[in-house]
Design a protein around this motif. Sequence first.
Motif, PDB file in Angstrom:
ATOM      1  N   GLY A  17       0.914  -1.190  -0.005  1.00 17.79           N
ATOM      2  CA  GLY A  17      -0.103  -0.060  -0.062  1.00 17.79           C
ATOM      3  C   GLY A  17       0.883   1.374  -0.014  1.00 17.79           C
ATOM      4  O   GLY A  17       0.279   2.154  -0.657  1.00 17.79           O
ATOM      5  N   TYR A  18       2.184   1.270   0.822  1.00 18.07           N
ATOM      6  CA  TYR A  18       2.942   2.271   0.734  1.00 18.07           C
ATOM      7  C   TYR A  18       3.358   2.546  -0.648  1.00 18.07           C
ATOM      8  O   TYR A  18       3.468   3.733  -1.061  1.00 18.07           O
ATOM      9  N   ARG A  19       3.811   1.313  -1.200  1.00 11.93           N
ATOM     10  CA  ARG A  19       4.663   1.727  -2.434  1.00 11.93           C
ATOM     11  C   ARG A  19       3.577   2.343  -3.584  1.00 11.93           C
ATOM     12  O   ARG A  19       3.866   2.855  -4.401  1.00 11.93           O
ATOM     13  N   PHE A  20       2.269   1.661  -3.656  1.00 14.23           N
ATOM     14  CA  PHE A  20       1.323   1.945  -4.743  1.00 14.23           C
ATOM     15  C   PHE A  20       0.796   3.378  -4.498  1.00 14.23           C
ATOM     16  O   PHE A  20       0.423   3.883  -5.475  1.00 14.23           O
ATOM     17  N   ASN A  21       0.924   3.977  -3.391  1.00 12.00           N
ATOM     18  CA  ASN A  21       0.565   5.256  -3.138  1.00 12.00           C
ATOM     19  C   ASN A  21       1.544   6.391  -3.455  1.00 12.00           C
ATOM     20  O   ASN A  21       1.283   7.421  -3.670  1.00 12.00           O
ATOM     21  N   LYS A  22       2.777   6.019  -4.151  1.00 10.50           N
ATOM     22  CA  LYS A  22       3.764   6.937  -4.315  1.00 10.50           C
ATOM     23  C   LYS A  22       3.841   6.829  -6.063  1.00 10.50           C
ATOM     24  O   LYS A  22       3.535   5.827  -6.783  1.00 10.50           O
ATOM     25  N   LYS A  23       4.483   7.780  -6.567  1.00  9.78           N
ATOM     26  CA  LYS A  23       4.422   7.853  -8.036  1.00  9.78           C
ATOM     27  C   LYS A  23       5.645   6.887  -8.509  1.00  9.78           C
ATOM     28  O   LYS A  23       6.489   6.514  -7.639  1.00  9.78           O
ATOM     29  N   PRO A  24       5.574   6.172  -9.319  1.00  7.75           N
ATOM     30  CA  PRO A  24       6.590   5.319  -9.915  1.00  7.75           C
ATOM     31  C   PRO A  24       7.776   5.699  -9.532  1.00  7.75           C
ATOM     32  O   PRO A  24       8.435   6.819 -10.110  1.00  7.75           O
ATOM     33  N   GLY A  25       8.647   4.863  -9.051  1.00  5.70           N
ATOM     34  CA  GLY A  25      10.126   5.364  -9.104  1.00  5.70           C
ATOM     35  C   GLY A  25      10.434   6.288  -7.708  1.00  5.70           C
ATOM     36  O   GLY A  25      11.727   6.427  -7.450  1.00  5.70           O
ATOM     37  N   GLN A  26       9.331   6.557  -6.950  1.00  7.81           N
ATOM     38  CA  GLN A  26       9.617   7.289  -5.714  1.00  7.81           C
ATOM     39  C   GLN A  26       9.182   6.576  -4.503  1.00  7.81           C
ATOM     40  O   GLN A  26       9.688   7.170  -3.588  1.00  7.81           O
ATOM     41  N   TRP A  27       8.962   5.285  -4.625  1.00 11.88           N
ATOM     42  CA  TRP A  27       8.659   4.635  -3.186  1.00 11.88           C
ATOM     43  C   TRP A  27       9.846   4.253  -2.421  1.00 11.88           C
ATOM     44  O   TRP A  27       9.730   4.312  -1.069  1.00 11.88           O
ATOM     45  N   ALA A  28      11.202   4.375  -2.969  1.00  7.74           N
ATOM     46  CA  ALA A  28      12.257   4.188  -2.157  1.00  7.74           C
ATOM     47  C   ALA A  28      13.078   5.387  -1.825  1.00  7.74           C
ATOM     48  O   ALA A  28      14.080   5.624  -1.009  1.00  7.74           O
ATOM     49  N   SER A  29      12.476   6.710  -2.256  1.00  2.00           N
ATOM     50  CA  SER A  29      13.373   7.993  -2.135  1.00  2.00           C
ATOM     51  C   SER A  29      13.491   8.353  -0.884  1.00  2.00           C
ATOM     52  O   SER A  29      14.477   8.793  -0.450  1.00  2.00           O
ATOM     53  N   ASN A  30      12.450   7.987   0.066  1.00  2.00           N
ATOM     54  CA  ASN A  30      12.729   8.437   1.527  1.00  2.00           C
ATOM     55  C   ASN A  30      13.791   7.593   2.295  1.00  2.00           C
ATOM     56  O   ASN A  30      14.656   8.157   2.952  1.00  2.00           O
ATOM     57  N   THR A  31      13.809   6.308   1.832  1.00  2.00           N
ATOM     58  CA  THR A  31      14.874   5.288   2.338  1.00  2.00           C
ATOM     59  C   THR A  31      16.263   6.148   1.925  1.00  2.00           C
ATOM     60  O   THR A  31      17.281   6.166   2.768  1.00  2.00           O
ATOM     61  N   PHE A  32      16.186   6.325   0.605  1.00  2.00           N
ATOM     62  CA  PHE A  32      17.565   6.832   0.154  1.00  2.00           C
ATOM     63  C   PHE A  32      17.861   7.914   0.860  1.00  2.00           C
ATOM     64  O   PHE A  32      19.297   8.237   1.135  1.00  2.00           O
ATOM     65  N   ARG A  33      17.175   8.981   0.993  1.00  2.00           N
ATOM     66  CA  ARG A  33      17.228  10.022   1.658  1.00  2.00           C
ATOM     67  C   ARG A  33      17.846   9.818   3.091  1.00  2.00           C
ATOM     68  O   ARG A  33      18.848  10.610   3.655  1.00  2.00           O
ATOM     69  N   ALA A  34      17.264   8.905   3.744  1.00  2.00           N
ATOM     70  CA  ALA A  34      17.815   8.835   5.084  1.00  2.00           C
ATOM     71  C   ALA A  34      18.931   8.047   4.986  1.00  2.00           C
ATOM     72  O   ALA A  34      19.875   8.547   6.084  1.00  2.00           O
ATOM     73  N   ILE A  35      19.454   7.363   4.339  1.00  2.00           N
ATOM     74  CA  ILE A  35      21.001   6.775   4.073  1.00  2.00           C
ATOM     75  C   ILE A  35      21.741   7.864   4.030  1.00  2.00           C
ATOM     76  O   ILE A  35      22.942   7.970   4.453  1.00  2.00           O
ATOM     77  N   ARG A  36      21.217   8.678   2.936  1.00  2.00           N
ATOM     78  CA  ARG A  36      22.347   9.718   2.485  1.00  2.00           C
ATOM     79  C   ARG A  36      22.548  10.792   3.912  1.00  2.00           C
ATOM     80  O   ARG A  36      23.707  10.916   4.099  1.00  2.00           O
ATOM     81  N   MET A  37      21.367  11.085   4.464  1.00  2.00           N
ATOM     82  CA  MET A  37      21.662  11.911   5.498  1.00  2.00           C
ATOM     83  C   MET A  37      22.621  11.216   6.638  1.00  2.00           C
ATOM     84  O   MET A  37      23.276  11.959   7.412  1.00  2.00           O
ATOM     85  N   GLU A  38      22.334  10.111   6.927  1.00  2.00           N
ATOM     86  CA  GLU A  38      23.172   9.349   8.099  1.00  2.00           C
ATOM     87  C   GLU A  38      24.369   9.462   7.613  1.00  2.00           C
ATOM     88  O   GLU A  38      25.504   9.615   8.256  1.00  2.00           O
ATOM     89  N   VAL A  39      24.749   8.763   6.288  1.00  2.00           N
ATOM     90  CA  VAL A  39      26.095   8.754   6.011  1.00  2.00           C
ATOM     91  C   VAL A  39      26.901   9.894   5.991  1.00  2.00           C
ATOM     92  O   VAL A  39      28.106   9.995   6.151  1.00  2.00           O
ATOM     93  N   ASN A  40      26.363  10.949   5.494  1.00  2.00           N
ATOM     94  CA  ASN A  40      27.063  12.338   5.491  1.00  2.00           C
ATOM     95  C   ASN A  40      26.696  13.022   6.903  1.00  2.00           C
ATOM     96  O   ASN A  40      27.390  14.335   6.939  1.00  2.00           O
ATOM     97  N   ASN A  41      26.276  12.581   7.783  1.00  2.00           N
ATOM     98  CA  ASN A  41      26.047  13.237   9.084  1.00  2.00           C
ATOM     99  C   ASN A  41      25.334  14.723   8.912  1.00  2.00           C
ATOM    100  O   ASN A  41      25.907  15.554   9.613  1.00  2.00           O
ATOM    101  N   GLU A  42      24.467  14.600   8.104  1.00  2.00           N
ATOM    102  CA  GLU A  42      24.035  16.146   7.709  1.00  2.00           C
ATOM    103  C   GLU A  42      23.296  16.717   8.821  1.00  2.00           C
ATOM    104  O   GLU A  42      23.470  17.975   9.181  1.00  2.00           O
ATOM    105  N   LEU A  43      22.762  16.039   9.785  1.00  2.00           N
ATOM    106  CA  LEU A  43      22.051  16.722  10.974  1.00  2.00           C
ATOM    107  C   LEU A  43      23.143  17.244  11.996  1.00  2.00           C
ATOM    108  O   LEU A  43      23.198  18.178  12.514  1.00  2.00           O
TER     109      LEU A  43
END
Length: 133
Positions: A17-43
């Motif tokens: 349900g989560y994946r189908f509510n997103k635009k195609p190709g967008q369902w993993a973007s939040n996870t990728f953003r979270a990984i990037r933020m953690e790897v780069n220690n952005e906060l």
Amino acid sequence: SNIGALLRIIKAATPPGYRFNKKPGQWASNTFRAIRMEVNNELGVIHSVLPQAIEALKPNGRIAVLTFQSLEDRIVKSFFKDLSLEKSISPISRETIPPALRLITRKPLTPSEDEIKMNPRSNCSKLRVAEKI
């Protein structure tokens, strides 16, 4: 590929349900953003850079911070607000520490609908400005 393996893991970990509510190709973007933020220690970087930036400002100098997601914005908002308030030295003493900043933007500036149409990435951006006292 490593990205393909990561996508399969994300897909297995998220409900359909989560994946189908997103635009195609967008369902993993939040996870990728979270990984990037953690790897780069952005906060963590924001926490360490803000005091340095204020220290570098001369009186009446202004700091403008543009954030692109709510966790960043919350850090900047809290930091600016904390430095814009007078503080008591102790519960017993009547002495106070004057504020270090004056808020220029009480509420953040956000992009107009036209700007978002021209630049969809600006959708979540917020600009906060403060002035050193």
